[in-house]
Each structure stands twice: as structure tokens, then as C-alpha cells.
Motif scaffolding. Structure first.
Motif, short mmCIF file in Angstrom:
data_model
loop_
_atom_site.label_atom_id
_atom_site.label_comp_id
_atom_site.label_asym_id
_atom_site.label_seq_id
_atom_site.Cartn_x
_atom_site.Cartn_y
_atom_site.Cartn_z
N ARG A 35 8.23 -32.00 -2.93
CA ARG A 35 7.04 -32.85 -3.02
C ARG A 35 7.09 -33.96 -1.96
NH1 ARG A 35 3.27 -33.89 -6.98
NH2 ARG A 35 4.26 -32.29 -8.27
N GLY A 36 8.29 -34.60 -1.80
CA GLY A 36 8.43 -35.67 -0.81
C GLY A 36 8.21 -35.16 0.61
N VAL A 37 8.77 -34.00 0.90
CA VAL A 37 8.60 -33.41 2.23
C VAL A 37 7.13 -33.08 2.47
CG1 VAL A 37 9.12 -31.38 3.65
CG2 VAL A 37 10.97 -32.51 2.37
N ALA A 38 6.50 -32.50 1.45
CA ALA A 38 5.08 -32.15 1.57
C ALA A 38 4.26 -33.40 1.85
CB ALA A 38 4.60 -31.47 0.29
N GLY A 39 4.56 -34.48 1.10
CA GLY A 39 3.83 -35.73 1.30
C GLY A 39 3.99 -36.26 2.72
N ALA A 40 5.25 -36.26 3.21
CA ALA A 40 5.51 -36.77 4.56
C ALA A 40 4.81 -35.91 5.62
CB ALA A 40 7.01 -36.83 4.81
N ALA A 89 9.82 -30.73 10.50
CA ALA A 89 10.19 -32.06 11.02
C ALA A 89 10.37 -33.04 9.86
CB ALA A 89 9.12 -32.56 11.99
N ALA A 90 9.46 -32.96 8.89
CA ALA A 90 9.57 -33.85 7.72
C ALA A 90 10.83 -33.53 6.91
CB ALA A 90 8.32 -33.70 6.85
N ALA A 91 11.14 -32.23 6.79
CA ALA A 91 12.32 -31.81 6.03
C ALA A 91 13.59 -32.30 6.72
CB ALA A 91 12.34 -30.29 5.89
N ARG A 92 13.68 -32.12 8.04
CA ARG A 92 14.87 -32.56 8.79
C ARG A 92 15.09 -34.06 8.60
NH1 ARG A 92 13.02 -29.15 13.24
NH2 ARG A 92 14.13 -27.20 12.91
N ALA A 93 14.00 -34.82 8.75
CA ALA A 93 14.12 -36.28 8.60
C ALA A 93 14.60 -36.65 7.21
CB ALA A 93 12.77 -36.94 8.90
#
Lengths: 196, 196
Positions: A38-43, A21-25
Motif C-alpha cells: 500500500r505504501g509503495v502504491a501510494g508513493a 522506483a518507489a519500492a527501491r526507495a
């Protein structure tokens, strides 16, 4: 159900879903180039190593986020291995056999709508194109793939839109062989022909 | 109602706007074939004769409902008059000069988005295609226009989507002459070439 969920630690499938879900967004909002593991992991509230563990590279994460039931990169590998001559005909054969499969088509339609949606315009220019479409041209060894592959995309996307999304006749009902013979010369010229 | 509130009888521009809104709703929901002047008049609360008076034929009402700042039928008339030979090059020249005009492009983009929107899929198959695209082929005198013009549309729509809507490079920045030389052979083959 809710009690069970509250009573246990998040499982692998929850974590995967959170990351997806974070990656799609992120891909929709920032494109492929602007998205980092890193950004996706953080989200998603997880460690970057876990994203790599579940999904591999950023390319793989992008493909997973599209939720296509087939991986176009492996489907196209045999077509690519035979080189540029006749590649358009082989490509269209694979392309139509997958799109015309009633089990697969609904998911592909959802992806096509997302990729063509003006609201997430970077999914094509800054995601699908560099991750899926350009590597096909590079693997075929054609010259100027970054110039030629968008031309291929401009015809394939129009065919998808008219045949599968808008169901315009006679394209919507045309048999596969006839479609291949109709579109192969166009796509072969974009791949290997003389272009200005 | 606005008329009561403002204490005057409905003016011509109010009536026109009412008719256009009813026409847009009907074309999107029922397609071109399912829309009647009488039905639009009924939905707008006016007499059918008034619809004819303001908008002419159903074709004209359809064009007006699209709200394109140019009428593609009159723009394409000179290109059509010169016959099928070289028609693709002439068509692309006209097409790009209109689309690349910064005054006109925003309205065309709105129309393109509406026509490509899966939610109003009949706008293309059952409206734009029979009213605008097929008549061009018929006027050119090509054989099987109902087979050939959807092929032309499949390439033109893909070009619009990649160059103007999604702004994919190098298509988004390519000079007009180079685009014409790139796409004319494809479109000329769809118009007059040997096809399966």
C-alpha cells in the motif's frame, strides 16, 4: 520524443518503472519489514491492486526491485530439493556458475554493492536475509536456520567482496572447482555441523 | 596558506597532517605498491627524509594513514609467537576484544568501510593484505601464506561486515565466546588445514 510522451496516457512500462522506483526507495529507507504494498502504491501514485497485478507478493516486489537478472530462489530450488547432505557443494557450484557468467556478473555486482552498502544496511538484514537466504535454510529442513544462515551469509559475502568486488588474488583468479573444495566444508558445517 | 595567515612557520603537527593527507590520497589512488615515500613527500611539499623522520618505513606510513587507534601488528604479536596450533582461537579472541571495545570500534568501522569501499579497492589487495595480513601468516610459519591468508580475510571481512557494519542478527548480538567457537574451526582450517 517528449511530445509523444506528453500526448499519451502512461503505459504499462512507465507504471512498472514508477512502482519499482518507489519500492527501491522504500526498501532502502524502511527495510523489508517497514515496506508495505500500500505504501509503495501510494508513493507511486497507483492503486495497490496494480502493484499486486504487476509484481505479485511483497517478496516478489523486493526481488524485482533488486533487479537481479536471475531469481536466486528458482536457481537454488534443485539444490534445495536434494536435501541438506552435500548442499554446500551444490550451492557453491550454482553460486559460482552464475557469478562467473560475464553476462550476469555486472548486475550481480550492482546488487552486491547495494546490499553491502552501510547506507542501506537494512537491505541485507531486513530484506535479502528473510526473503532469499532464510527460506533456503527452511526449505533444506536444517535446524535453527535463523542461526545458521547468517553464518553462511558471513562467508559468502566475504567471498563475493574479495573475489568479485575488490578482486583480491589468488581468490579473484581461482578456478571454480578449487573454490568449491575450499569453501564447501566451511559452509556445510554452518548448515548442518555441530555449532556452539 | 595557513602558515602565512597565522604568521608562523609550519609546526610539526601541520607537517605531519600534510604528509598523512598526501599518503592517504596516494595509497587510495595508487595502492601500496604504487606509492613511494618520495612521491608522498613531493605531494606534501616536504623532503623525503622528513617523511622517514616522522613515520619510519612505508609500512609504518601506511598504518599511520589508516588512522587505526591500535596497531594490529603489535596486538597480534603474542598470538603469533605461540605458533600455528590454536592460532585461530587466539586470533579471534584478540580480534573480538578490540572490535567490541566501544572506545575503539568507531575508528575501526571507519577503516573497515574504507578498506571495503570498491572505490579504493587497492587498499585491501595492495595495502592491508601485504602489510598487515600476509606478515601474520609468515610470522606464524604456515605454508603458502599468500594462498591461505586471503581465505582467512574472506571470512573475517564477512564477519566484520555482518556483525559490525550491517549489524545482522544473531551475529550482531552474539557473545564473544560463542563467536570464537563458531569461527575458529573455519579459520584454523584456512591457516593450517588440508586445502585443495
Amino acid at each position: 520524443m517528449a511530445t509523444t510522451r506528453r500526448g499519451r496516457r502512461p503505459g504499462a512500462s512507465d507504471t512498472r518503472a514508477l512502482i519499482l522506483a518507489a519500492a527501491r526507495a522504500s526498501f532502502a529507507a524502511k527495510g523489508f519489514g517497514g515496506t508495505t504494498i500500500r505504501g509503495v502504491a501510494g508513493a507511486a501514485g497507483v492503486d495497490a491492486a496494480l502493484v499486486h497485478h504487476y509484481f505479485g507478493s511483497k517478496d516478489d516486489l523486493f526481488m524485482a526491485s533488486l533487479d537481479i537478472p536471475v531469481d536466486p530462489r528458482s536457481l537454488l530450488a534443485p539444490m534445495v530439493a536434494e536435501g541438506p547432505e552435500g548442499a554446500a557443494e551444490r550451492f557453491l557450484g550454482v553460486f559460482l556458475s552464475v557469478w562467473d557468467d560475464p553476462e550476469v556478473q555486472p548486475s550481480l555486482l550492482a546488487v552486491a554493492r547495494a546490499v553491502m552498502d552501510p547506507a542501506s544496511q537494512r537491505l541485507l538484514s531486513d530484506g535479502f536475509l528473510p526473503v532469499v537466504i532464510l527460506p533456503v535454510g527452511q526449505a533444506l529442513g536444517i535446524d535453527r536456520p535463523e542461526h545458521r544462515m547468517p553464518l553462511v551469509a558471513s562467508q559468502v559475502v566475504g567471498l563475493i567482496l574479495l573475489r568479485y568486488v575488490l578482486r583480491v588474488e589468488p581468490l579473484a583468479s581461482m578456478e571454480s572447482d578449487r573454490l568449491v573444495a575450499t569453501y564447501a566444508p566451511t559452509i556445510q558445517r554452518y548448515l548442518t555441523g555441530d555449532l556452539p
